[in-house]
Design a protein around this motif. Sequence first.
Motif, mmCIF file in Angstrom:
data_model
loop_
_atom_site.group_PDB
_atom_site.id
_atom_site.type_symbol
_atom_site.label_atom_id
_atom_site.label_comp_id
_atom_site.label_asym_id
_atom_site.label_seq_id
_atom_site.Cartn_x
_atom_site.Cartn_y
_atom_site.Cartn_z
ATOM 1 N N ALA A 110 -1.281 -15.719 -13.219
ATOM 2 C CA ALA A 110 -1.861 -14.837 -14.228
ATOM 3 C C ALA A 110 -2.649 -13.722 -13.559
ATOM 4 O O ALA A 110 -3.517 -13.993 -12.736
ATOM 5 N N PRO A 111 -2.359 -12.484 -13.844
ATOM 6 C CA PRO A 111 -3.199 -11.418 -13.308
ATOM 7 C C PRO A 111 -4.576 -11.470 -13.961
ATOM 8 O O PRO A 111 -4.694 -11.887 -15.116
ATOM 9 N N ALA A 112 -5.583 -11.101 -13.201
ATOM 10 C CA ALA A 112 -6.925 -11.069 -13.777
ATOM 11 C C ALA A 112 -6.955 -10.007 -14.873
ATOM 12 O O ALA A 112 -6.210 -9.022 -14.805
ATOM 13 N N PRO A 113 -7.762 -10.201 -15.890
ATOM 14 C CA PRO A 113 -7.867 -9.159 -16.903
ATOM 15 C C PRO A 113 -8.345 -7.866 -16.244
ATOM 16 O O PRO A 113 -9.109 -7.899 -15.292
ATOM 17 N N HIS A 114 -7.864 -6.756 -16.739
ATOM 18 C CA HIS A 114 -8.240 -5.489 -16.119
ATOM 19 C C HIS A 114 -9.749 -5.290 -16.187
ATOM 20 O O HIS A 114 -10.356 -5.421 -17.229
ATOM 21 N N ALA A 115 -10.313 -5.021 -15.039
ATOM 22 C CA ALA A 115 -11.763 -4.891 -14.979
ATOM 23 C C ALA A 115 -12.213 -3.622 -15.702
ATOM 24 O O ALA A 115 -11.561 -2.589 -15.606
ATOM 25 N N ASP A 117 -1.623 -4.936 -9.267
ATOM 26 C CA ASP A 117 -1.015 -3.651 -9.637
ATOM 27 C C ASP A 117 -0.319 -2.959 -8.462
ATOM 28 O O ASP A 117 0.511 -2.078 -8.674
ATOM 29 N N SER A 118 -0.687 -3.344 -7.239
ATOM 30 C CA SER A 118 -0.182 -2.584 -6.089
ATOM 31 C C SER A 118 1.139 -3.122 -5.535
ATOM 32 O O SER A 118 1.760 -2.477 -4.698
ATOM 33 N N LEU A 119 1.562 -4.293 -5.972
ATOM 34 C CA LEU A 119 2.732 -4.904 -5.342
ATOM 35 C C LEU A 119 4.017 -4.387 -5.989
ATOM 36 O O LEU A 119 4.287 -4.643 -7.165
ATOM 37 N N THR A 136 6.417 -1.237 0.158
ATOM 38 C CA THR A 136 6.001 -2.548 -0.361
ATOM 39 C C THR A 136 4.760 -2.461 -1.244
ATOM 40 O O THR A 136 4.567 -3.288 -2.133
ATOM 41 N N ILE A 137 3.915 -1.454 -0.976
ATOM 42 C CA ILE A 137 2.620 -1.377 -1.648
ATOM 43 C C ILE A 137 2.473 -0.031 -2.347
ATOM 44 O O ILE A 137 2.654 1.013 -1.721
ATOM 45 N N LYS A 138 2.164 -0.061 -3.627
ATOM 46 C CA LYS A 138 1.886 1.183 -4.351
ATOM 47 C C LYS A 138 0.474 1.634 -3.986
ATOM 48 O O LYS A 138 -0.498 0.906 -4.190
ATOM 49 N N HIS A 139 0.385 2.842 -3.484
ATOM 50 C CA HIS A 139 -0.859 3.281 -2.836
ATOM 51 C C HIS A 139 -1.637 4.189 -3.787
ATOM 52 O O HIS A 139 -1.533 5.403 -3.718
ATOM 53 N N THR A 140 -2.432 3.572 -4.652
ATOM 54 C CA THR A 140 -3.145 4.349 -5.663
ATOM 55 C C THR A 140 -4.552 4.742 -5.233
ATOM 56 O O THR A 140 -5.165 5.613 -5.846
ATOM 57 N N THR A 156 -8.773 1.145 -2.062
ATOM 58 C CA THR A 156 -8.858 -0.312 -2.200
ATOM 59 C C THR A 156 -7.540 -0.971 -1.809
ATOM 60 O O THR A 156 -7.520 -2.032 -1.179
ATOM 61 N N VAL A 157 -6.438 -0.317 -2.160
ATOM 62 C CA VAL A 157 -5.126 -0.889 -1.879
ATOM 63 C C VAL A 157 -4.907 -1.015 -0.366
ATOM 64 O O VAL A 157 -4.419 -2.038 0.125
#
Length: 458
Positions: free
Chosen positions: A24-29, A65-67, A283-287, A290-291
Amino acid sequence: MLVLGGCRRANESTPAPPDASTVAPAPHAAAHAELPADRFSEQGMLAEAALYLDDPEFRRTALVDSLANPRNTYSRQRLDAYGLRTQGWDLLPVWNPQSIPATPAIAAELRAHRPLVLDDKAPRIWNGKRPTTMAAWVALGREVFFGYPLRVEVFMNWALEHPDVGERVGVRAAEDGTYPGVRVFTDIQGRTSLGITCAICHTSVGERGRVIVGDARRAFDYGALRLAYHQDTGIPVDPDLARRMKSWGPGRADVTEDDDEDPVAIPDLWGLRHQTALTQAGTIKHTGPTVLAIRQETQLLHSNHQKVRPPRELAYALALFLYSLEPEPSAPLSSSDAKLVPHGRELFAESCKGCHSNAAFGGPPMPAEKIGTDRALAFGGARGTGKYRPPALVRVSAAAPYFHQGAVPTLEDVLSPARLASSYAKSPLARGAVSGHTYGTDLPAADRAALVAYLRSL
Ligand code: HEC
Ligand code: HEC
Protein backbone atom coordinates in the motif's frame (compact mmCIF):
# COMPACT_ATOMS: atom_id res chain seq x y z
CA MET A 1 24.13 -9.72 -10.94
CA LEU A 2 26.33 -7.82 -8.56
CA VAL A 3 29.86 -9.08 -8.46
CA LEU A 4 31.48 -6.09 -6.84
CA GLY A 5 33.11 -7.09 -3.61
CA GLY A 6 32.44 -10.72 -4.36
CA CYS A 7 31.23 -11.21 -0.83
CA ARG A 8 27.60 -11.83 -1.47
CA ARG A 9 26.58 -14.81 0.59
CA ALA A 10 23.92 -17.35 -0.28
CA ASN A 11 21.57 -15.95 2.35
CA GLU A 12 21.80 -12.52 0.81
CA SER A 13 20.15 -13.45 -2.44
CA THR A 14 17.21 -11.31 -3.39
CA PRO A 15 14.21 -12.16 -1.21
CA ALA A 16 11.06 -13.22 -3.01
CA PRO A 17 9.53 -9.86 -3.85
CA PRO A 18 5.96 -9.14 -2.92
CA ASP A 19 3.50 -8.34 -5.63
CA ALA A 20 3.98 -4.60 -5.92
CA SER A 21 0.23 -4.06 -6.00
CA THR A 22 -0.09 -5.44 -2.45
CA VAL A 23 2.26 -2.80 -1.07
CA ALA A 24 0.00 0.00 0.00
CA PRO A 25 1.44 3.39 -0.86
CA ALA A 26 1.41 5.83 2.02
CA PRO A 27 -1.37 8.39 1.78
CA HIS A 28 -0.14 11.47 -0.01
CA ALA A 29 1.43 13.75 2.52
CA ALA A 30 -0.12 17.13 2.98
CA ALA A 31 3.48 18.29 2.72
CA HIS A 32 3.12 18.19 -1.07
CA ALA A 33 1.31 21.48 -0.83
CA GLU A 34 4.44 23.09 0.61
CA LEU A 35 6.67 22.05 -2.27
CA PRO A 36 8.43 24.99 -3.87
CA ALA A 37 7.44 25.75 -7.46
CA ASP A 38 10.93 25.13 -8.81
CA ARG A 39 12.29 22.13 -6.95
CA PHE A 40 15.68 22.38 -8.65
CA SER A 41 16.30 26.04 -7.79
CA GLU A 42 18.64 26.71 -4.88
CA GLN A 43 15.76 27.93 -2.75
CA GLY A 44 13.68 24.89 -3.74
CA MET A 45 16.43 22.45 -2.83
CA LEU A 46 17.06 24.08 0.55
CA ALA A 47 13.33 24.05 1.33
CA GLU A 48 12.84 20.44 0.28
CA ALA A 49 15.57 19.23 2.69
CA ALA A 50 13.21 19.52 5.64
CA LEU A 51 10.47 17.57 3.87
CA TYR A 52 12.78 14.70 2.96
CA LEU A 53 14.53 14.65 6.32
CA ASP A 54 11.62 15.18 8.70
CA ASP A 55 8.53 13.74 7.02
CA PRO A 56 8.47 9.96 6.64
CA GLU A 57 5.21 10.03 4.70
CA PHE A 58 6.74 12.43 2.23
CA ARG A 59 9.66 10.03 1.73
CA ARG A 60 7.47 6.99 1.19
CA THR A 61 5.19 8.84 -1.22
CA ALA A 62 8.16 10.24 -3.11
CA LEU A 63 9.60 6.74 -3.45
CA VAL A 64 6.36 5.16 -4.66
CA ASP A 65 5.72 7.95 -7.15
CA SER A 66 9.25 7.81 -8.52
CA LEU A 67 9.42 4.18 -9.62
CA ALA A 68 8.89 3.96 -13.38
CA ASN A 69 8.24 0.20 -13.27
CA PRO A 70 7.15 -1.06 -9.83
CA ARG A 71 7.80 -4.64 -10.90
CA ASN A 72 11.53 -4.61 -11.54
CA THR A 73 13.89 -5.75 -8.81
CA TYR A 74 15.11 -2.24 -8.07
CA SER A 75 11.56 -1.08 -7.33
CA ARG A 76 10.41 -4.17 -5.48
CA GLN A 77 13.33 -4.14 -3.07
CA ARG A 78 12.54 -0.53 -2.23
CA LEU A 79 8.75 -0.86 -2.06
CA ASP A 80 9.32 -3.75 0.30
CA ALA A 81 11.65 -2.00 2.74
CA TYR A 82 11.86 1.78 2.32
CA GLY A 83 9.99 4.35 4.37
CA LEU A 84 7.85 1.87 6.31
CA ARG A 85 8.73 3.29 9.75
CA THR A 86 7.93 0.24 11.88
CA GLN A 87 9.68 -2.29 9.66
CA GLY A 88 12.30 -2.55 6.95
CA TRP A 89 15.20 -0.19 6.43
CA ASP A 90 13.90 2.56 8.75
CA LEU A 91 14.89 0.28 11.64
CA LEU A 92 18.53 -0.07 10.59
CA PRO A 93 21.15 1.60 12.78
CA VAL A 94 22.48 4.87 11.40
CA TRP A 95 26.14 4.64 10.42
CA ASN A 96 28.49 7.63 10.23
CA PRO A 97 31.83 5.89 9.64
CA GLN A 98 35.39 6.95 10.31
CA SER A 99 37.10 7.14 6.95
CA ILE A 100 40.40 8.49 5.62
CA PRO A 101 41.84 8.56 2.08
CA ALA A 102 44.06 5.72 0.92
CA THR A 103 47.57 7.00 0.13
CA PRO A 104 50.90 5.57 -1.06
CA ALA A 105 51.94 5.38 2.62
CA ILE A 106 48.99 3.08 3.23
CA ALA A 107 49.88 1.06 0.14
CA ALA A 108 53.37 0.63 1.65
CA GLU A 109 51.82 -0.67 4.89
CA LEU A 110 49.84 -3.20 2.88
CA ARG A 111 52.95 -4.32 0.98
CA ALA A 112 54.75 -4.80 4.29
CA HIS A 113 51.79 -6.93 5.47
CA ARG A 114 51.15 -4.65 8.40
CA PRO A 115 47.53 -4.47 9.52
CA LEU A 116 45.68 -1.25 8.74
CA VAL A 117 44.90 0.80 11.81
CA LEU A 118 42.71 3.80 12.18
CA ASP A 119 43.15 5.61 15.45
CA ASP A 120 40.23 6.72 17.57
CA LYS A 121 40.70 10.28 16.48
CA ALA A 122 40.27 9.55 12.77
CA PRO A 123 37.45 11.79 11.56
CA ARG A 124 33.92 10.65 10.90
CA ILE A 125 32.31 11.65 7.62
CA TRP A 126 29.88 14.02 9.32
CA ASN A 127 29.94 16.25 12.41
CA GLY A 128 26.23 15.68 13.07
CA LYS A 129 25.10 19.22 12.20
CA ARG A 130 22.51 19.65 9.47
CA PRO A 131 23.77 22.11 6.83
CA THR A 132 21.70 25.23 6.20
CA THR A 133 23.37 26.78 3.15
CA MET A 134 23.89 25.39 -0.34
CA ALA A 135 27.66 25.69 0.01
CA ALA A 136 27.61 23.65 3.22
CA TRP A 137 25.37 20.95 1.70
CA VAL A 138 27.61 20.63 -1.33
CA ALA A 139 30.76 20.48 0.81
CA LEU A 140 29.24 17.69 2.89
CA GLY A 141 28.12 15.89 -0.27
CA ARG A 142 31.68 15.96 -1.53
CA GLU A 143 32.85 14.28 1.70
CA VAL A 144 30.28 11.54 1.17
CA PHE A 145 31.11 11.11 -2.53
CA PHE A 146 34.80 10.61 -1.78
CA GLY A 147 34.54 9.16 1.70
CA TYR A 148 31.46 7.06 2.49
CA PRO A 149 32.35 3.41 1.92
CA LEU A 150 30.02 1.39 -0.26
CA ARG A 151 31.47 -1.81 1.11
CA VAL A 152 34.68 -3.57 2.05
CA GLU A 153 36.55 -4.22 -1.19
CA VAL A 154 39.35 -6.74 -0.72
CA PHE A 155 40.50 -6.57 -4.34
CA MET A 156 41.51 -2.95 -3.80
CA ASN A 157 44.23 -4.20 -1.42
CA TRP A 158 45.67 -6.06 -4.39
CA ALA A 159 45.56 -2.97 -6.62
CA LEU A 160 47.31 -0.82 -4.00
CA GLU A 161 49.92 -3.44 -3.17
CA HIS A 162 50.76 -3.89 -6.87
CA PRO A 163 51.00 -0.50 -8.58
CA ASP A 164 51.42 -2.14 -12.00
CA VAL A 165 48.06 -3.89 -11.51
CA GLY A 166 46.51 -0.68 -10.17
CA GLU A 167 47.72 1.29 -13.18
CA ARG A 168 46.38 -1.35 -15.57
CA VAL A 169 42.89 -1.36 -14.03
CA GLY A 170 42.59 2.40 -13.51
CA VAL A 171 43.22 2.58 -9.75
CA ARG A 172 45.64 5.49 -9.60
CA ALA A 173 46.77 8.16 -7.19
CA ALA A 174 45.71 11.74 -7.81
CA GLU A 175 48.03 14.78 -7.75
CA ASP A 176 47.30 15.25 -4.06
CA GLY A 177 48.66 11.78 -3.30
CA THR A 178 45.34 10.12 -2.45
CA TYR A 179 43.64 7.32 -4.37
CA PRO A 180 40.21 8.81 -5.19
CA GLY A 181 37.48 6.26 -4.50
CA VAL A 182 39.56 4.12 -2.12
CA ARG A 183 39.32 4.70 1.64
CA VAL A 184 40.56 3.23 4.86
CA PHE A 185 37.59 2.91 7.16
CA THR A 186 36.29 1.10 10.19
CA ASP A 187 33.68 -1.36 9.03
CA ILE A 188 30.51 -2.17 10.89
CA GLN A 189 32.20 -4.96 12.81
CA GLY A 190 34.86 -2.53 13.96
CA ARG A 191 37.56 -3.86 11.63
CA THR A 192 39.75 -1.52 9.62
CA SER A 193 39.56 -2.28 5.89
CA LEU A 194 39.80 -0.77 2.45
CA GLY A 195 36.52 0.20 0.89
CA ILE A 196 35.35 1.83 -2.32
CA THR A 197 33.31 4.99 -2.69
CA CYS A 198 31.37 6.73 -5.48
CA ALA A 199 34.61 8.24 -6.77
CA ILE A 200 36.07 4.90 -7.86
CA CYS A 201 33.60 4.89 -10.77
CA HIS A 202 32.51 8.52 -11.06
CA THR A 203 35.84 10.39 -10.93
CA SER A 204 38.55 10.06 -13.57
CA VAL A 205 42.25 10.25 -12.76
CA GLY A 206 44.23 11.23 -15.84
CA GLU A 207 47.81 12.03 -16.73
CA ARG A 208 49.89 13.25 -13.79
CA GLY A 209 47.02 12.47 -11.47
CA ARG A 210 44.62 15.10 -12.81
CA VAL A 211 41.19 14.51 -11.34
CA ILE A 212 37.83 15.26 -12.99
CA VAL A 213 35.04 14.82 -10.46
CA GLY A 214 31.85 13.44 -12.03
CA ASP A 215 33.66 12.14 -15.11
CA ALA A 216 33.17 8.39 -15.59
CA ARG A 217 36.39 6.49 -14.82
CA ARG A 218 36.52 4.74 -18.15
CA ALA A 219 39.86 3.13 -17.29
CA PHE A 220 38.42 1.32 -14.26
CA ASP A 221 38.38 -2.38 -15.07
CA TYR A 222 37.02 -4.24 -12.09
CA GLY A 223 36.86 -7.58 -13.91
CA ALA A 224 40.52 -7.34 -14.88
CA LEU A 225 41.43 -6.48 -11.26
CA ARG A 226 39.75 -9.61 -9.97
CA LEU A 227 41.32 -11.76 -12.67
CA ALA A 228 44.77 -10.32 -11.91
CA TYR A 229 44.27 -11.25 -8.27
CA HIS A 230 43.42 -14.85 -9.14
CA GLN A 231 46.20 -15.18 -11.72
CA ASP A 232 48.86 -13.71 -9.44
CA THR A 233 47.86 -15.63 -6.32
CA GLY A 234 46.96 -18.88 -8.05
CA ILE A 235 43.71 -18.93 -6.05
CA PRO A 236 41.28 -20.72 -8.37
CA VAL A 237 38.32 -18.89 -9.85
CA ASP A 238 35.05 -20.27 -11.18
CA PRO A 239 35.48 -20.41 -14.99
CA ASP A 240 32.06 -18.90 -15.61
CA LEU A 241 32.85 -15.97 -13.31
CA ALA A 242 36.22 -15.53 -15.03
CA ARG A 243 34.53 -15.41 -18.44
CA ARG A 244 32.17 -12.73 -17.21
CA MET A 245 34.92 -10.69 -15.57
CA LYS A 246 36.77 -10.71 -18.88
CA SER A 247 33.73 -9.69 -20.89
CA TRP A 248 33.14 -6.51 -18.88
CA GLY A 249 36.09 -4.52 -20.12
CA PRO A 250 37.00 -1.11 -18.74
CA GLY A 251 34.44 1.56 -17.85
CA ARG A 252 31.56 -0.81 -17.37
CA ALA A 253 29.88 -2.16 -14.26
CA ASP A 254 26.82 -4.10 -13.28
CA VAL A 255 25.44 -2.26 -10.28
CA THR A 256 22.37 -4.43 -9.72
CA GLU A 257 21.72 -7.16 -7.18
CA ASP A 258 20.06 -9.75 -9.38
CA ASP A 259 21.20 -12.67 -11.47
CA ASP A 260 20.96 -10.96 -14.84
CA GLU A 261 24.06 -10.02 -16.68
CA ASP A 262 23.73 -6.47 -17.80
CA PRO A 263 26.88 -4.48 -17.28
CA VAL A 264 26.50 -0.96 -18.60
CA ALA A 265 28.81 1.95 -19.23
CA ILE A 266 29.54 4.13 -16.21
CA PRO A 267 27.86 7.44 -17.08
CA ASP A 268 29.22 10.94 -16.61
CA LEU A 269 27.23 12.83 -13.99
CA TRP A 270 26.73 16.07 -15.95
CA GLY A 271 23.40 17.82 -16.29
CA LEU A 272 21.51 15.52 -13.92
CA ARG A 273 19.12 18.20 -12.75
CA HIS A 274 17.81 18.62 -16.30
CA GLN A 275 16.96 14.93 -16.68
CA THR A 276 13.36 13.97 -15.92
CA ALA A 277 14.47 10.36 -15.48
CA LEU A 278 17.48 8.81 -13.76
CA THR A 279 19.56 5.87 -15.03
CA GLN A 280 19.93 4.83 -18.62
CA ALA A 281 16.76 2.76 -18.61
CA GLY A 282 14.89 5.61 -16.87
CA THR A 283 14.27 3.51 -13.76
CA ILE A 284 13.48 6.55 -11.61
CA LYS A 285 11.18 9.46 -12.40
CA HIS A 286 13.20 12.47 -11.36
CA THR A 287 10.77 15.05 -10.03
CA GLY A 288 12.98 16.66 -7.39
CA PRO A 289 16.04 16.29 -5.16
CA THR A 290 14.27 13.91 -2.76
CA VAL A 291 14.12 11.31 -5.51
CA LEU A 292 17.89 11.42 -6.06
CA ALA A 293 18.49 11.48 -2.29
CA ILE A 294 16.40 8.32 -1.92
CA ARG A 295 18.38 6.66 -4.73
CA GLN A 296 21.60 7.46 -2.89
CA GLU A 297 20.29 6.58 0.58
CA THR A 298 19.12 3.18 -0.67
CA GLN A 299 22.28 2.59 -2.72
CA LEU A 300 24.48 3.22 0.32
CA LEU A 301 22.47 0.96 2.61
CA HIS A 302 22.01 -1.74 0.00
CA SER A 303 25.68 -1.90 -0.88
CA ASN A 304 26.49 -2.17 2.82
CA HIS A 305 24.43 -5.39 2.86
CA GLN A 306 21.38 -3.70 4.42
CA LYS A 307 23.09 -3.77 7.83
CA VAL A 308 23.22 -0.01 8.38
CA ARG A 309 21.83 3.11 6.78
CA PRO A 310 23.55 6.43 6.19
CA PRO A 311 22.34 9.51 8.08
CA ARG A 312 19.77 10.94 5.65
CA GLU A 313 21.54 14.28 5.73
CA LEU A 314 24.39 12.55 3.90
CA ALA A 315 22.10 11.25 1.16
CA TYR A 316 20.57 14.69 0.64
CA ALA A 317 24.03 16.28 0.64
CA LEU A 318 25.14 13.77 -1.99
CA ALA A 319 22.19 14.70 -4.20
CA LEU A 320 22.96 18.43 -3.99
CA PHE A 321 26.64 17.74 -4.62
CA LEU A 322 25.78 15.74 -7.77
CA TYR A 323 23.65 18.62 -9.06
CA SER A 324 26.57 20.99 -8.51
CA LEU A 325 28.90 19.06 -10.83
CA GLU A 326 29.73 20.91 -14.03
CA PRO A 327 31.82 19.59 -16.89
CA GLU A 328 34.94 21.35 -18.02
CA PRO A 329 34.56 23.04 -21.40
CA SER A 330 35.10 20.67 -24.32
CA ALA A 331 38.47 20.72 -26.03
CA PRO A 332 38.71 23.53 -28.61
CA LEU A 333 37.75 22.46 -32.14
CA SER A 334 40.08 22.58 -35.10
CA SER A 335 39.31 25.57 -37.33
CA SER A 336 37.89 23.33 -40.06
CA ASP A 337 35.55 21.64 -37.55
CA ALA A 338 34.58 25.01 -36.07
CA LYS A 339 33.32 26.10 -39.51
CA LEU A 340 30.99 23.07 -39.64
CA VAL A 341 29.33 23.78 -36.30
CA PRO A 342 26.53 26.12 -37.49
CA HIS A 343 25.37 23.59 -40.12
CA GLY A 344 25.67 20.78 -37.55
CA ARG A 345 23.52 22.76 -35.15
CA GLU A 346 20.78 23.07 -37.77
CA LEU A 347 20.89 19.36 -38.53
CA PHE A 348 20.73 18.58 -34.82
CA ALA A 349 17.64 20.77 -34.46
CA GLU A 350 16.00 18.90 -37.36
CA SER A 351 16.93 15.30 -36.56
CA CYS A 352 17.94 15.00 -32.93
CA LYS A 353 16.44 17.68 -30.71
CA GLY A 354 13.06 15.98 -30.66
CA CYS A 355 14.56 13.48 -28.20
CA HIS A 356 17.72 15.23 -26.97
CA SER A 357 15.51 18.10 -25.92
CA ASN A 358 16.59 19.48 -22.55
CA ALA A 359 19.29 21.94 -21.52
CA ALA A 360 21.88 19.16 -21.19
CA PHE A 361 20.72 17.62 -24.51
CA GLY A 362 19.17 14.63 -22.74
CA GLY A 363 15.46 13.95 -22.62
CA PRO A 364 12.55 11.83 -21.41
CA PRO A 365 12.75 8.04 -21.88
CA MET A 366 11.67 6.55 -25.21
CA PRO A 367 10.39 3.05 -25.98
CA ALA A 368 13.44 0.81 -26.37
CA GLU A 369 11.77 -0.99 -29.32
CA LYS A 370 11.79 2.31 -31.15
CA ILE A 371 15.42 3.10 -30.36
CA GLY A 372 16.45 -0.45 -31.26
CA THR A 373 19.75 -0.65 -29.35
CA ASP A 374 20.77 -3.72 -27.33
CA ARG A 375 17.73 -4.89 -25.36
CA ALA A 376 19.28 -6.35 -22.21
CA LEU A 377 19.09 -3.37 -19.89
CA ALA A 378 15.70 -1.99 -20.98
CA PHE A 379 13.96 -5.36 -20.75
CA GLY A 380 16.03 -6.85 -17.91
CA GLY A 381 14.38 -7.70 -14.61
CA ALA A 382 16.80 -5.57 -12.63
CA ARG A 383 16.07 -1.99 -13.66
CA GLY A 384 14.12 -2.52 -16.86
CA THR A 385 11.30 -0.20 -17.88
CA GLY A 386 11.00 -1.06 -21.60
CA LYS A 387 12.62 2.30 -22.32
CA TYR A 388 15.92 4.05 -22.85
CA ARG A 389 16.53 7.60 -21.80
CA PRO A 390 18.41 9.91 -24.18
CA PRO A 391 21.60 10.64 -22.23
CA ALA A 392 22.93 14.15 -21.74
CA LEU A 393 25.29 15.10 -24.57
CA VAL A 394 27.30 17.77 -22.75
CA ARG A 395 30.99 16.96 -23.24
CA VAL A 396 29.93 13.94 -25.30
CA SER A 397 33.19 14.08 -27.27
CA ALA A 398 34.94 12.78 -24.14
CA ALA A 399 32.27 10.17 -23.33
CA ALA A 400 33.26 7.33 -25.69
CA PRO A 401 32.44 4.48 -25.98
CA TYR A 402 28.79 5.26 -26.70
CA PHE A 403 25.34 3.93 -25.91
CA HIS A 404 24.27 2.44 -22.60
CA GLN A 405 26.40 -0.66 -23.03
CA GLY A 406 29.44 1.33 -24.21
CA ALA A 407 29.67 -0.41 -27.58
CA VAL A 408 30.52 2.27 -30.15
CA PRO A 409 34.03 3.73 -29.96
CA THR A 410 33.60 7.07 -31.80
CA LEU A 411 31.00 9.73 -32.58
CA GLU A 412 31.69 9.18 -36.29
CA ASP A 413 30.66 5.54 -35.85
CA VAL A 414 27.48 6.46 -33.93
CA LEU A 415 26.38 8.26 -37.10
CA SER A 416 27.94 5.90 -39.64
CA PRO A 417 25.89 3.29 -41.52
CA ALA A 418 28.99 1.03 -41.41
CA ARG A 419 28.21 0.35 -37.74
CA LEU A 420 24.92 -1.30 -38.74
CA ALA A 421 26.60 -3.88 -40.99
CA SER A 422 27.66 -7.34 -39.85
CA SER A 423 31.19 -6.63 -41.09
CA TYR A 424 31.63 -3.95 -38.40
CA ALA A 425 34.50 -4.82 -36.05
CA LYS A 426 36.07 -2.18 -33.84
CA SER A 427 36.38 -3.63 -30.35
CA PRO A 428 35.31 -6.75 -28.44
CA LEU A 429 31.96 -5.07 -27.77
CA ALA A 430 31.64 -3.80 -31.32
CA ARG A 431 32.06 -7.01 -33.27
CA GLY A 432 29.30 -7.39 -35.82
CA ALA A 433 26.48 -4.92 -36.28
CA VAL A 434 25.74 -2.56 -33.38
CA SER A 435 22.09 -2.03 -34.09
CA GLY A 436 19.65 0.72 -33.27
CA HIS A 437 19.70 4.50 -32.91
CA THR A 438 19.98 4.86 -36.70
CA TYR A 439 19.27 8.61 -36.52
CA GLY A 440 21.57 10.51 -38.81
CA THR A 441 23.08 7.38 -40.42
CA ASP A 442 21.17 8.05 -43.65
CA LEU A 443 22.61 11.56 -44.04
CA PRO A 444 25.31 12.38 -46.62
CA ALA A 445 28.87 12.15 -45.28
CA ALA A 446 29.31 15.94 -45.23
CA ASP A 447 26.23 16.37 -43.04
CA ARG A 448 27.38 13.65 -40.68
CA ALA A 449 30.75 15.38 -40.36
CA ALA A 450 28.95 18.63 -39.51
CA LEU A 451 26.85 16.85 -36.86
CA VAL A 452 29.97 15.33 -35.31
CA ALA A 453 31.64 18.76 -35.21
CA TYR A 454 28.58 20.18 -33.48
CA LEU A 455 28.50 17.31 -30.95
CA ARG A 456 32.19 17.97 -30.21
CA SER A 457 31.33 21.57 -29.40
CA LEU A 458 28.79 20.65 -26.68
C1 HEC B 1 31.17 0.23 -9.46
C2 HEC B 1 30.99 1.48 -10.11
C3 HEC B 1 30.02 2.48 -9.49
C4 HEC B 1 30.04 2.99 -8.21
C5 HEC B 1 30.97 2.65 -7.08
C6 HEC B 1 28.96 3.97 -8.17
N1 HEC B 1 28.34 4.04 -9.39
FE1 HEC B 1 26.92 5.37 -9.94
N2 HEC B 1 26.66 4.36 -11.66
C7 HEC B 1 27.43 3.32 -12.11
C8 HEC B 1 26.84 2.77 -13.31
C9 HEC B 1 27.38 1.60 -14.12
C10 HEC B 1 25.66 3.52 -13.56
C11 HEC B 1 24.66 3.32 -14.68
C12 HEC B 1 23.46 2.58 -14.14
C13 HEC B 1 22.29 2.56 -15.09
O1 HEC B 1 22.19 3.44 -15.93
O2 HEC B 1 21.45 1.68 -14.93
C14 HEC B 1 25.60 4.52 -12.50
C15 HEC B 1 24.60 5.49 -12.42
C16 HEC B 1 24.58 6.51 -11.49
C17 HEC B 1 23.64 7.61 -11.49
C18 HEC B 1 22.54 7.85 -12.51
C19 HEC B 1 23.07 8.75 -13.58
C20 HEC B 1 22.09 9.06 -14.65
O3 HEC B 1 22.55 9.43 -15.74
O4 HEC B 1 20.89 8.96 -14.46
C21 HEC B 1 23.96 8.40 -10.42
C22 HEC B 1 23.27 9.67 -10.00
C23 HEC B 1 25.07 7.77 -9.75
N3 HEC B 1 25.44 6.63 -10.42
C24 HEC B 1 25.66 8.25 -8.60
C25 HEC B 1 26.50 7.47 -7.80
C26 HEC B 1 26.88 7.81 -6.44
C27 HEC B 1 26.46 9.06 -5.72
C28 HEC B 1 27.66 6.79 -6.00
C29 HEC B 1 28.22 6.61 -4.59
C30 HEC B 1 27.23 6.48 -3.56
C31 HEC B 1 27.81 5.84 -7.09
N4 HEC B 1 27.08 6.28 -8.15
C32 HEC B 1 28.62 4.71 -7.04
C33 HEC B 1 28.60 2.87 -11.52
C34 HEC B 1 28.95 3.13 -10.22
C1 HEC C 1 13.87 8.96 -30.94
C2 HEC C 1 14.73 9.58 -29.97
C3 HEC C 1 16.15 9.95 -30.40
C4 HEC C 1 16.54 10.65 -31.51
C5 HEC C 1 15.70 11.19 -32.63
C6 HEC C 1 17.97 10.78 -31.39
N1 HEC C 1 18.43 10.19 -30.26
FE1 HEC C 1 20.35 10.05 -29.68
N2 HEC C 1 19.81 8.82 -28.16
C7 HEC C 1 18.52 8.47 -27.85
C8 HEC C 1 18.54 7.46 -26.83
C9 HEC C 1 17.34 6.82 -26.17
C10 HEC C 1 19.89 7.18 -26.58
C11 HEC C 1 20.44 6.12 -25.63
C12 HEC C 1 20.45 4.79 -26.39
C13 HEC C 1 21.13 3.67 -25.65
O1 HEC C 1 22.00 3.95 -24.81
O2 HEC C 1 20.81 2.51 -25.91
C14 HEC C 1 20.66 8.06 -27.42
C15 HEC C 1 22.06 8.12 -27.42
C16 HEC C 1 22.79 9.00 -28.19
C17 HEC C 1 24.23 9.13 -28.15
C18 HEC C 1 25.17 8.37 -27.25
C19 HEC C 1 25.59 9.20 -26.07
C20 HEC C 1 26.40 8.47 -25.05
O3 HEC C 1 26.99 9.14 -24.19
O4 HEC C 1 26.47 7.23 -25.06
C21 HEC C 1 24.57 10.11 -29.05
C22 HEC C 1 25.97 10.60 -29.34
C23 HEC C 1 23.36 10.56 -29.65
N3 HEC C 1 22.29 9.88 -29.11
C24 HEC C 1 23.29 11.53 -30.63
C25 HEC C 1 22.16 11.75 -31.40
C26 HEC C 1 22.17 12.52 -32.64
C27 HEC C 1 23.38 13.23 -33.21
C28 HEC C 1 20.89 12.45 -33.11
C29 HEC C 1 20.37 13.04 -34.40
C30 HEC C 1 21.05 12.64 -35.62
C31 HEC C 1 20.10 11.67 -32.19
N4 HEC C 1 20.91 11.26 -31.18
C32 HEC C 1 18.76 11.42 -32.34
C33 HEC C 1 17.38 8.98 -28.42
C34 HEC C 1 17.34 9.67 -29.63
